[in-house]
Design a protein around this motif. Sequence first.
Motif, PDB file in Angstrom:
ATOM      1  N   LYS A 189      32.254  39.098 -87.471  1.00 13.67           N
ATOM      2  CA  LYS A 189      31.139  38.136 -87.522  1.00 13.67           C
ATOM      3  C   LYS A 189      29.866  38.836 -87.980  1.00 13.67           C
TER       4      LYS A 189
ATOM      5  N   GLY B 246      40.861  42.008 -79.747  1.00 17.72           N
ATOM      6  CA  GLY B 246      40.647  40.813 -80.578  1.00 17.72           C
ATOM      7  C   GLY B 246      39.192  40.387 -80.569  1.00 17.72           C
ATOM      8  N   PHE B 247      38.570  40.378 -79.375  1.00 17.91           N
ATOM      9  CA  PHE B 247      37.151  40.005 -79.288  1.00 17.91           C
ATOM     10  C   PHE B 247      36.258  41.030 -79.996  1.00 17.91           C
TER      11      PHE B 247
ATOM     12  N   TYR C 255      36.563  40.418 -83.654  1.00 20.22           N
ATOM     13  CA  TYR C 255      35.823  39.201 -84.004  1.00 20.22           C
ATOM     14  C   TYR C 255      34.324  39.482 -84.097  1.00 20.22           C
ATOM     15  N   ARG C 256      33.785  40.213 -83.114  1.00 21.83           N
ATOM     16  CA  ARG C 256      32.349  40.548 -83.124  1.00 21.83           C
ATOM     17  C   ARG C 256      31.980  41.344 -84.368  1.00 21.83           C
TER      18      ARG C 256
END
Length: 153
Positions: free
Chosen positions: A33, A25-26, A29-30
Motif C-alpha cells: 500500500k 500478510g498484513f 499489505y502495508r
Amino acid sequence: MGDNARSIVSLIAILVVALLVAGLGFAFYRNAKSTADSAQNELSNFNTTLTESKYTDYEGRTILGNEVLSFLNANANTEIAIQVITASGSNKIYNYASIDMAGDPTDSQTNNTAIAATKKKGDATYINPNGKFECTLNRDANSTITGIIFTQQ
C-alpha cells in the motif's frame, strides 16, 4: 493422554504458523500500500508537470513577438490568462479579466477580436513580431499556473 497432549501441541503449532502467516500478510499489505501510494503521488506529479510543460517551457525565456502571437492564437479561450505588456505601454490581458483569473472568462468573440487587434499596426495592443518579450508565469497559492506574462524588453 499422550495423544491429547500431541493434539494440543499440534493445534498450538498450527495456530502459531497461522498467526505468523497472517502477520506476514498484513506486513506485505502495508508495504504494498505504501509503495502504491508513493507511485500514485509520483504519477500525479508527472501528470501535472506534463500538463504544465506547455507553459513552463516559456518561463524565464526571451522570445520574439511572433512567438507571443502564436501562443495567443494557440491558447485563445483556454483556462489560462495571458498578459501582454508592450513597450508602447499597452497592458492587455486575454482570456480572463485578471492574471489571477478572477471573475468569469472573457467572452470568446470579444477575446478573439482583441487577439486579432494585436496584428494591426497602429492599434494600442499591436505586438511587433520582431520585438523581444520576457516570459514569466503567475501561480496561485496552490502553485497552479493561472497566467503567463509577456513583457516587451
